[in-house]
Write a protein that holds these residues in place. Structure first.
Motif, PDB file in Angstrom:
ATOM      1  N   ASN A 184      -1.345   4.788  -4.950  1.00 52.77           N
ATOM      2  CA  ASN A 184      -2.025   6.076  -4.861  1.00 52.77           C
ATOM      3  C   ASN A 184      -3.417   5.842  -4.276  1.00 52.77           C
ATOM      4  OD1 ASN A 184       0.227   6.612  -6.374  1.00 52.77           O
ATOM      5  ND2 ASN A 184      -0.836   7.564  -8.070  1.00 52.77           N
TER       6      ASN A 184
ATOM      7  N   SER B 167       3.977  10.900  -0.777  1.00 49.50           N
ATOM      8  CA  SER B 167       3.272  11.938  -0.011  1.00 49.50           C
ATOM      9  C   SER B 167       3.933  12.153   1.348  1.00 49.50           C
ATOM     10  CB  SER B 167       1.801  11.555   0.170  1.00 49.50           C
ATOM     11  OG  SER B 167       1.145  11.484  -1.069  1.00 49.50           O
ATOM     12  N   THR B 168       4.435  11.078   1.951  1.00 48.93           N
ATOM     13  CA  THR B 168       5.104  11.193   3.246  1.00 48.93           C
ATOM     14  C   THR B 168       6.347  12.062   3.134  1.00 48.93           C
ATOM     15  OG1 THR B 168       4.297   9.010   3.895  1.00 48.93           O
ATOM     16  CG2 THR B 168       6.132   9.898   5.154  1.00 48.93           C
TER      17      THR B 168
ATOM     18  N   ALA C 192      -4.777   7.810  -1.481  1.00 52.07           N
ATOM     19  CA  ALA C 192      -5.424   9.016  -0.946  1.00 52.07           C
ATOM     20  C   ALA C 192      -5.260  10.225  -1.850  1.00 52.07           C
ATOM     21  CB  ALA C 192      -4.853   9.329   0.440  1.00 52.07           C
TER      22      ALA C 192
ATOM     23  N   GLN D  23     -10.964   9.847   2.652  1.00 53.74           N
ATOM     24  CA  GLN D  23      -9.971  10.555   1.852  1.00 53.74           C
ATOM     25  C   GLN D  23     -10.515  11.054   0.519  1.00 53.74           C
ATOM     26  OE1 GLN D  23      -7.094  11.387   3.175  1.00 53.74           O
ATOM     27  NE2 GLN D  23      -7.736  10.265   5.012  1.00 53.74           N
TER      28      GLN D  23
ATOM     29  N   SER E  68       1.800   8.425  -4.504  1.00 55.67           N
ATOM     30  CA  SER E  68       1.775   7.257  -3.635  1.00 55.67           C
ATOM     31  C   SER E  68       1.921   7.690  -2.188  1.00 55.67           C
ATOM     32  CB  SER E  68       2.900   6.285  -4.006  1.00 55.67           C
ATOM     33  OG  SER E  68       4.155   6.777  -3.567  1.00 55.67           O
ATOM     34  N   MET E  69       1.643   6.772  -1.284  1.00 51.69           N
ATOM     35  CA  MET E  69       1.688   7.116   0.137  1.00 51.69           C
ATOM     36  C   MET E  69       3.104   7.472   0.575  1.00 51.69           C
ATOM     37  SD  MET E  69      -1.200   4.822   1.910  1.00 51.69           S
ATOM     38  CE  MET E  69      -1.420   6.199   3.017  1.00 51.69           C
TER      39      MET E  69
ATOM     40  N   ASP F 263       2.517   5.067   5.704  1.00 55.44           N
ATOM     41  CA  ASP F 263       1.139   4.801   5.295  1.00 55.44           C
ATOM     42  C   ASP F 263       0.121   5.666   6.024  1.00 55.44           C
ATOM     43  OD1 ASP F 263       1.461   3.631   7.753  1.00 55.44           O
ATOM     44  OD2 ASP F 263       0.620   1.682   7.197  1.00 55.44           O
ATOM     45  N   HIS F 264       0.552   6.851   6.459  1.00 57.68           N
ATOM     46  CA  HIS F 264      -0.370   7.781   7.105  1.00 57.68           C
ATOM     47  C   HIS F 264      -0.749   8.894   6.142  1.00 57.68           C
ATOM     48  CE1 HIS F 264       1.110   6.705  11.458  1.00 57.68           C
ATOM     49  NE2 HIS F 264       0.524   5.714  10.834  1.00 57.68           N
ATOM     50  N   VAL F 265      -1.909   9.478   6.376  1.00 58.94           N
ATOM     51  CA  VAL F 265      -2.334  10.675   5.655  1.00 58.94           C
ATOM     52  C   VAL F 265      -2.401  11.809   6.663  1.00 58.94           C
ATOM     53  CG1 VAL F 265      -4.138  11.760   4.277  1.00 58.94           C
ATOM     54  CG2 VAL F 265      -3.649   9.326   3.990  1.00 58.94           C
TER      55      VAL F 265
ATOM     56  N   LYS G 131       0.799  -1.227   0.000  1.00 61.40           N
ATOM     57  CA  LYS G 131       0.000   0.000   0.000  1.00 61.40           C
ATOM     58  C   LYS G 131       0.829   1.273   0.000  1.00 61.40           C
ATOM     59  CE  LYS G 131      -0.848   0.219   5.021  1.00 61.40           C
ATOM     60  NZ  LYS G 131      -1.885   0.386   6.063  1.00 61.40           N
ATOM     61  N   GLN G 132       2.047   1.248   0.578  1.00 61.65           N
ATOM     62  CA  GLN G 132       2.849   2.476   0.605  1.00 61.65           C
ATOM     63  C   GLN G 132       3.303   2.904  -0.789  1.00 61.65           C
ATOM     64  OE1 GLN G 132       3.519  -0.335   2.245  1.00 61.65           O
ATOM     65  NE2 GLN G 132       5.706  -0.812   2.363  1.00 61.65           N
TER      66      GLN G 132
END
Length: 352
Positions: free
Chosen positions: A23, A33-34, A25, A276, A29-30, A106-108, A19-20
């Motif tokens: 795309n 975005s991090t 959220a 999201q 990709s996660m 894997d956080h938003v 999942k990391q």
């Protein structure tokens, strides 16, 4: 930290594309975005990613501005304490006085500027007292059973953001206990985000997990040498894995918790997507070419332009990839993890 498997996002999340790397959220990709949300606070040259060794090339492709040598692949899955220890050993080799932040991939989190200011606040707390470990607590909005909790005690005076001594860490509770935590008003969800000096967390690991630390020290001594890869494989594999919460956080005296001023979400499974991506008038979250008739409160996603038509469906999850399709009851979404287990038992590894 980017080594998770993300099995609850099957069939989109697979061994080589967890999942990391997806795309989920937004348009990035996660893990992208991090890194993005850190902005100039932590430029790419100061970013270190610890992941599964099979994901190193894919992550390097997604993060071209991060030095290739700063994306390290674990040769075995050993939980978060060895991951953190490996990262701290690497940071110490670069700068013995460095302050480091640890964030799952894997956080938003939003907005970016608020996160950055909160990180600066946490770093200032560590600068004041280098024995401090700082974490962020998320103010709970419902009695969640899927998160660990942090119980706060005395508030530190004169801080930019509400900051407290940590009374204790609590494991994921049952429904009754979670309701009690919410009612008490002194508990936070454990975000898993930490700020500390690299040398402080290594000293704490040495105190509480000396056997683990012995392996980490051997790895640290090999950083920058031709023997690093071989040493990492040998020593890291020999470590007995455990979580950073158990190894240090639940046992360390000088922990502070900052009440997070930013919005936070832990994307744990498909039911997080509506938070999201929003919902339409029928309560559906659609990320696909879709025609819905008498369809409500459902999640529909596809990796391509394949048309998905749903008729008379309520509270469903439909996820299509080129080689597999998931159709599940939204209220039994946790069973997706069981699907992955059954696929492995059946020997259908091509779908994992």
């Amino acid at each position: 930290m980017a080594g998770g498997a993300g099995t609850r996002f099957w069939p989109a999340s697979r061994k080589m594309t967890p999942k990391q790397l997806l795309n989920l959220a937004g348009d990035r990709s996660m893990i992208q975005s991090t890194v993005d949300r850190l902005g100039t606070l932590c430029p790419p040259k100061n970013v270190l990613v610890v992941t599964n060794e099979v994901l190193v090339d894919a992550i390097r492709d997604q993060l071209p501005d991060v030095p290739a040598e700063s994306i390290i692949g674990e040769p075995a899955k050993r939980d978060t304490a060895p991951c953190v220890g490996l990262a701290a050993a690497w940071v110490m080799a670069m700068d013995p006085e460095a302050i480091m932040a640890v964030m799952p991939a894997d956080h938003v989190i939003s907005p970016d500027d608020v996160l950055q200011k909160a990180m600066q606040h946490a770093a200032s707390l560590v600068e004041e007292d280098e024995t401090r470990i700082v974490t962020f607590g998320i103010k709970p909005t419902y009695p969640a059973e899927v998160f660990g909790y942090i119980e706060r005690s005395e508030e530190l005076p004169g801080t930019e953001y509400p900051t407290f001594d940590v009374a204790r860490f609590r494991e994921k509770p049952d429904a009754k206990t979670a309701a009690e935590f919410l009612k008490a008003g002194t508990f936070y969800w454990n975000s898993g985000i930490f700020v500390w000096k690299a040398k402080t967390i290594l000293a704490a690991l040495e105190k509480f997990e000396p056997e683990m630390t012995a392996h980490l020290k051997t790895i640290q001594a090999s950083i920058g040498t031709d023997s690093f890869a071989e040493t990492l494989t040998k020593e890291f594999t020999a470590i007995k894995g455990t979580s950073i919460d158990y190894a240090v956080m639940e046992r360390y005296d000088n922990v502070k918790v900052v009440e997070a001023p930013f919005q936070w979400d832990d994307l744990g499974n498909w039911t997080a997507l509506p938070r999201q991506r929003g919902v339409d008038d029928e309560g559906n979250t659609i990320d696909a070419k879709h025609l819905g008739i008498k369809t409500s409160n459902s999640i529909v996603r596809s990796d391509d332009d394949h048309l998905i038509v749903t008729v008379g469906m309520e509270d469903c999850i439909v996820v299509r990839t080129p080689d597999a399709t998931l159709i599940a009851n939204r209220n039994d979404e946790s069973a997706v993890k069981e699907v992955v287990k059954k696929l492995a038992e059946n020997g259908w590894t091509e779908y994992l």
